[in-house]
Scaffold this motif. Sequence first.
Motif, PDB file in Angstrom:
ATOM      1  N   SER A 219       0.847  -1.186   0.000  1.00 23.50           N
ATOM      2  CA  SER A 219       0.000   0.000   0.000  1.00 23.50           C
ATOM      3  C   SER A 219       0.884   1.237   0.000  1.00 23.50           C
ATOM      4  N   LEU A 221       1.136   5.497   1.099  1.00 21.48           N
ATOM      5  CA  LEU A 221       0.631   6.635   1.877  1.00 21.48           C
ATOM      6  C   LEU A 221       1.359   7.877   1.409  1.00 21.48           C
ATOM      7  N   GLN A 249      -3.621  -0.453  -1.728  1.00 24.03           N
ATOM      8  CA  GLN A 249      -4.327   0.771  -1.365  1.00 24.03           C
ATOM      9  C   GLN A 249      -3.401   1.947  -1.648  1.00 24.03           C
ATOM     10  N   ILE A 251      -3.449   5.743  -0.452  1.00 27.44           N
ATOM     11  CA  ILE A 251      -4.179   6.640   0.446  1.00 27.44           C
ATOM     12  C   ILE A 251      -3.455   7.973   0.533  1.00 27.44           C
ATOM     13  N   ILE A 265      -7.329   5.801   8.348  1.00 31.85           N
ATOM     14  CA  ILE A 265      -6.304   5.363   7.392  1.00 31.85           C
ATOM     15  C   ILE A 265      -5.808   3.970   7.757  1.00 31.85           C
ATOM     16  N   ARG A 268      -8.398   1.433   6.844  1.00 33.47           N
ATOM     17  CA  ARG A 268      -8.395   1.166   5.407  1.00 33.47           C
ATOM     18  C   ARG A 268      -7.243   0.259   5.011  1.00 33.47           C
TER      19      ARG A 268
END
Length: 907
Positions: A219, A221, A249, A251, A265, A268
């Motif tokens: 993921s 960020l 993901q 994000i 967050i 998720r």
Amino acid sequence: MHLLLNIHLPSSVHQKSLFILTLQSSRKLSTHQRTVSHSIKIEGDITLGGLFPVHSKGPAGVVCGEIKKEKGIHRMEAMLYALDQINSDPDLLPNITLGARILDTCSRDTYALEQSLSFVQALIQRDNSDVRCSNGEPPIIPKPEQVVGVIGASASSVSIMVANVLRLFDIPQISYASTAPELSDSNRYNFFSRVVPPDSMQAQAMVDIVKAMGWNYVSTLASEGNYGESGVDAFMQISREAGGLCIAQSIRIPREPRKGEFDKIIKRLMETSNARGVIIFANEDDIKRVLEAAKRANLTGHFLFVGSDSWGAKSSPILNQEDVAEGAVTILPKRASVEGFDQYFTTRSLENNRRNLWFAEFWEDDFKCRITRTGIKVENGLRKCTGEERIGRDSAYEQEGKVQFVIDAVYAMAHALHTMHIDLCPGFMGVCDKMDPVEGAMLLRYIRAVNFNGSAGTGVMFNENGDAPGRYDIFQYQLSNTTNPGYKLIGQWNNHLRLNMEDMLWPGGEHQVPDSVCSFPCESGERKRMVKGVPCCWHCELCDGYQYLADEFNCDICPYNMRPNKNRTDCRPTPIIKLEWSSPWAIIPVFIAVLGILATTGVIVTFIRFNDTPIVRASGRELSYVLLTGIFLIYLITFLMIAEPGTVVCAFRRLLLGLGMCISYSAMLTKTNRIYRIFEQGKKSVTPPKFISPTSQLIITFILISVQLLAIFIWFGVVPPHSYIDYEELRPPNPEDARGILKCDMSDLSLISCLSYSMFLMVTCTVYAIKSRGVPETFNEAKPIGFTMYTTCIIWLAFVPIFFGTAQSAQKMFIQTTTLTVSMSLSATVSLGMLYIPKVYVIIFHPEQNVQKRKRSFKSVAQAATASSHLSQKSNDKQNGETKIEPDRNIFEQYQCQNVSMSQHTW
């Protein structure tokens, strides 16, 4: 009142856009004038601009906030240090002094844009034609300083904003910290260069790290803004181009996160919990709050972070969250501490550093004291600064990470000016007319051509986009099983990755890299069924049955004569089997057949030895030898059925399988038919029936046998005998049990067809045996033949369900072969035992009974047999206790003699 500005610009710039910009700048002139007074001005022959975040971003309504000691003061002092070093270097720009105009961006892109307008003043000429002095003379206006190049800015968002202005005025810009990938666009930012590698290289390095650790599902960020979003975009683009890496993901952390935002967050991220790896391009505050949220969710040790250079090797983002950050892999542009700067900075004081307008503010913040000012009282709780404090002695000091790059940026500008001076002003001391003013586009070409060893000993150079080569140090934050917790250098990236996996340490002290994959690799023999739209996710499906793994995604069926190997990666030949002599399925039939052959041979030898004795002659020597030959062949077929199939063996199997039984039952049928006809004829007349002589009997027998032979030879002509390997018969669901069976080309149907004629003869013989059941038991062989046929029928009735009932058995071939051979041997044994063993017994052990009696005519024998039959019938009609009439035994004795006479043709 607004000033009318006349701007001399490059011809490529749209005048309308610049005119609007000029009006905007004029409206803010008062503010601009105010900020210039708060800038550092270093006099020199050539002036460089400098943009540094001396202060942080202020709260709402306030432009600037608190002073930034490391990212602001350290970096700005690095520029001043570099200028001092260059100006004192006799070999670099000799007789030319570099000056500077250094501005504070206050960490805001809009404010930095406003500040940077001061750099273009020299290119903005005001129309002073209407301005006159009191004496009527035109005013003498000093020539504004020209900033030939700008060092900065720090944040990518600030550099982007400033670069859009400086490019319009052909002012080269060299950044020491901006890493946004979009700044590599030479069409939009053609005057921008940087001594740090862009985030695209950082993203490439991070992709290489993720792949080296075997992760394929992560993921991302990103802090909202240019740095975070462009960094993640670069990472995602590179990962797509490289393949084999999927984003679970992506994000974005809002610029102004609301309460509970970071908990959402983390929630998720847990929606794709297999993606334990988290790529993070975020500022220090966002990193810290992400770690705090993970800890609140009790997910310490679950997420494995790969941080960008904004995390680097800093302690502030992980303060009090060390256990959550354990195992985090971070990246930082390769750097080294510049010892000369440490010596320079630690000797700075309020007395010797008055050129730095913000140094006093730094001093107060660093030493937690207040400098006495006229009319201002010192706050309670704060001591008064004495000026005797020393950096590094009375306060903590560690060189900021980008100091090296600030120095390299200033030196890059100096080397470009030096080369330009050599080319344009050869032998001239100072700045010649060709460099007054310095042409920005020409200076940019010299900047892009520099190549020298920087302050850390590494080469400083630029590519066609103005980017420095990517050189990164890779760190891991280690906490467990180490005496010195903290960041440990575990590798480097210089266009290719060098990662020391053995030096990595993960939560719990593990050396094994944790998994961050959507789907684990399939086991051997399993194919991948991809999840639509997610190339890193799949379901594993076993290649079942006789399939093997043709490639990563497909199973194929092995050829008919092969089976998959144990791990189903390929096909291997199916083992070939046949009935072995050592098998229990073969030993039993062979044992019975051997005994039968020995017994049959014994009977034949006995009959030959006593060929002219009454018992042998009475049994019908010619047909007996034929029948014994058939019995011998029945036993012999056992060896052919067990022998390894080949053309010769298969031919003899076809020939002898039904022939032995055909010979035996043809002979027995002829015998029973003869007896039946004799006694049926005797009831009607004394004339003997036709075709009862031995020659006739042999002819009849051979005619019956010839039918079987004719069918066999026709079969030979239509389908020549051969052997083959049957892979279908023993092909169970489990391929490990699959076998190819070496066999003759005789199906179950053809085998039964081969025996069907013999079965017909057997049934016909049985029918005659039943019809002849009224013949006295000592009257020839009718009853022994009858018992033989009854028993044989029972044997073959048992054979049929066993033979066909095992058609689906894995041992079908063995069971059927054994059943067939044993059934045939038992049939032969019954015939041998009931028809010939008693005779041999009498011949061997009771020779006194094997003597010839007087002859009688057929008429006498027929009358005696008829009388015996009538007497027997009357006897059956009497009740218990009534008169019992016994037949005259002389009749049977006379029949025995008559048998001998009949065999000698004395009817």
